[in-house]
Design a protein around this motif. Structure first.
Motif, PDB file in Angstrom:
ATOM      1  N   PRO A  73      19.410   2.353   0.811  1.00  0.00           N
ATOM      2  CA  PRO A  73      19.119   0.934   1.009  1.00  0.00           C
ATOM      3  C   PRO A  73      17.613   0.641   0.948  1.00  0.00           C
ATOM      4  O   PRO A  73      16.793   1.503   1.274  1.00  0.00           O
ATOM      5  N   ALA A  74      17.262  -0.561   0.561  1.00  0.00           N
ATOM      6  CA  ALA A  74      15.849  -0.940   0.409  1.00  0.00           C
ATOM      7  C   ALA A  74      15.053  -0.691   1.684  1.00  0.00           C
ATOM      8  O   ALA A  74      13.896  -0.298   1.622  1.00  0.00           O
ATOM      9  N   GLY A  75      15.659  -0.884   2.831  1.00  0.00           N
ATOM     10  CA  GLY A  75      14.968  -0.686   4.104  1.00  0.00           C
ATOM     11  C   GLY A  75      14.589   0.758   4.387  1.00  0.00           C
ATOM     12  O   GLY A  75      13.794   1.021   5.279  1.00  0.00           O
ATOM     13  N   ARG A  76      15.143   1.680   3.612  1.00  0.00           N
ATOM     14  CA  ARG A  76      14.835   3.101   3.820  1.00  0.00           C
ATOM     15  C   ARG A  76      14.006   3.677   2.670  1.00  0.00           C
ATOM     16  O   ARG A  76      13.784   4.879   2.616  1.00  0.00           O
ATOM     17  N   LEU A  77      13.582   2.825   1.743  1.00  0.00           N
ATOM     18  CA  LEU A  77      12.727   3.269   0.652  1.00  0.00           C
ATOM     19  C   LEU A  77      11.265   3.126   1.061  1.00  0.00           C
ATOM     20  O   LEU A  77      10.934   2.332   1.932  1.00  0.00           O
ATOM     21  N   LEU A  78      10.408   3.893   0.420  1.00  0.00           N
ATOM     22  CA  LEU A  78       8.981   3.872   0.710  1.00  0.00           C
ATOM     23  C   LEU A  78       8.205   3.494  -0.537  1.00  0.00           C
ATOM     24  O   LEU A  78       8.660   3.712  -1.657  1.00  0.00           O
ATOM     25  N   ALA A  79       7.018   2.962  -0.341  1.00  0.00           N
ATOM     26  CA  ALA A  79       6.115   2.645  -1.447  1.00  0.00           C
ATOM     27  C   ALA A  79       5.321   3.903  -1.780  1.00  0.00           C
ATOM     28  O   ALA A  79       4.767   4.551  -0.889  1.00  0.00           O
ATOM     29  N   TRP A  80       5.272   4.269  -3.052  1.00  0.00           N
ATOM     30  CA  TRP A  80       4.540   5.449  -3.509  1.00  0.00           C
ATOM     31  C   TRP A  80       3.645   5.080  -4.681  1.00  0.00           C
ATOM     32  O   TRP A  80       4.089   4.397  -5.601  1.00  0.00           O
TER      33      TRP A  80
ATOM     34  N   ARG B 208       0.849  -1.187   0.000  1.00  0.00           N
ATOM     35  CA  ARG B 208       0.000   0.000   0.000  1.00  0.00           C
ATOM     36  C   ARG B 208       0.882   1.234   0.000  1.00  0.00           C
ATOM     37  O   ARG B 208       1.933   1.268   0.637  1.00  0.00           O
ATOM     38  N   CYS B 209       0.456   2.268  -0.716  1.00  0.00           N
ATOM     39  CA  CYS B 209       1.191   3.535  -0.739  1.00  0.00           C
ATOM     40  C   CYS B 209       1.379   4.022   0.685  1.00  0.00           C
ATOM     41  O   CYS B 209       0.437   4.017   1.480  1.00  0.00           O
ATOM     42  N   HIS B 210       2.569   4.429   1.016  1.00  0.00           N
ATOM     43  CA  HIS B 210       2.874   4.845   2.383  1.00  0.00           C
ATOM     44  C   HIS B 210       2.333   6.236   2.723  1.00  0.00           C
ATOM     45  O   HIS B 210       2.270   6.614   3.884  1.00  0.00           O
ATOM     46  N   CYS B 211       1.983   7.029   1.723  1.00  0.00           N
ATOM     47  CA  CYS B 211       1.666   8.435   1.922  1.00  0.00           C
ATOM     48  C   CYS B 211       0.582   8.636   2.984  1.00  0.00           C
ATOM     49  O   CYS B 211      -0.441   7.956   2.982  1.00  0.00           O
ATOM     50  N   THR B 212       0.850   9.563   3.869  1.00  0.00           N
ATOM     51  CA  THR B 212      -0.101   9.884   4.931  1.00  0.00           C
ATOM     52  C   THR B 212      -0.530  11.333   4.800  1.00  0.00           C
ATOM     53  O   THR B 212       0.105  12.118   4.087  1.00  0.00           O
TER      54      THR B 212
ATOM     55  N   ALA C 272       9.008   2.312  -5.688  1.00  0.00           N
ATOM     56  CA  ALA C 272       9.825   2.420  -4.484  1.00  0.00           C
ATOM     57  C   ALA C 272      10.745   3.617  -4.653  1.00  0.00           C
ATOM     58  O   ALA C 272      11.440   3.733  -5.653  1.00  0.00           O
ATOM     59  N   ALA C 273      10.691   4.526  -3.673  1.00  0.00           N
ATOM     60  CA  ALA C 273      11.521   5.733  -3.737  1.00  0.00           C
ATOM     61  C   ALA C 273      11.793   6.208  -2.316  1.00  0.00           C
ATOM     62  O   ALA C 273      11.044   5.890  -1.392  1.00  0.00           O
ATOM     63  N   PRO C 274      12.854   6.993  -2.127  1.00  0.00           N
ATOM     64  CA  PRO C 274      13.144   7.514  -0.791  1.00  0.00           C
ATOM     65  C   PRO C 274      12.115   8.556  -0.362  1.00  0.00           C
ATOM     66  O   PRO C 274      11.369   9.096  -1.185  1.00  0.00           O
ATOM     67  N   ALA C 275      12.066   8.842   0.929  1.00  0.00           N
ATOM     68  CA  ALA C 275      11.172   9.879   1.445  1.00  0.00           C
ATOM     69  C   ALA C 275      11.598  11.248   0.927  1.00  0.00           C
ATOM     70  O   ALA C 275      10.763  12.089   0.607  1.00  0.00           O
TER      71      ALA C 275
END
Length: 109
Positions: free
Chosen positions: A69-76, A23-27, A53-56
């Motif tokens: 790194p992948a752990g710091r990327l977000l779903a958009w 799910r898109c991370h956007c809040t 997948a992109a950084p904040a």
């Protein structure tokens, strides 16, 4: 389900999507939408939209963004990514404008 990863680094995409619950991370407010109808988080999922997948920090150069790194990327989702990028660019312009030195007065010596 259409949870198809994009061409290229599908393992990174998969890691990011799993962490985001596909799910898109956007809040509320990040992209300009409050997402009020979906619990203050974007309702778009990988089942019905092509998530990326992109950084904040969307203002990173492509080379720096690729090293995140992948752990710091977000779903958009594309809509939130576009909105968030526009808001981050506007904030950067305002910051630069506020930090710019005062122009010299016309009659200052």
């Amino acid at each position: 389900m259409t949870r198809r990863p994009p061409l290229g680094v599908s393992a990174v995409w998969q890691t990011v999507m799993e962490a985001a619950g596909y799910r898109c991370h956007c809040t509320g407010g990040v992209c300009g939408s409050q997402h009020a109808k979906s619990g203050m988080r974007c309702h778009r999922t990988a089942d019905n939209h092509r998530l990326i997948a992109a950084p904040a920090d969307l203002l990173l150069t492509p080379a720096v963004a690729a090293a995140v790194p992948a752990g710091r990327l977000l779903a958009w989702c594309p809509q939130c990514h576009t909105g968030a990028l526009a808001r981050q660019r506007a904030a950067a312009r305002n910051l630069a404008r506020n930090e710019a030195p005062e122009p010299a007065g016309l009659f200052d010596l």
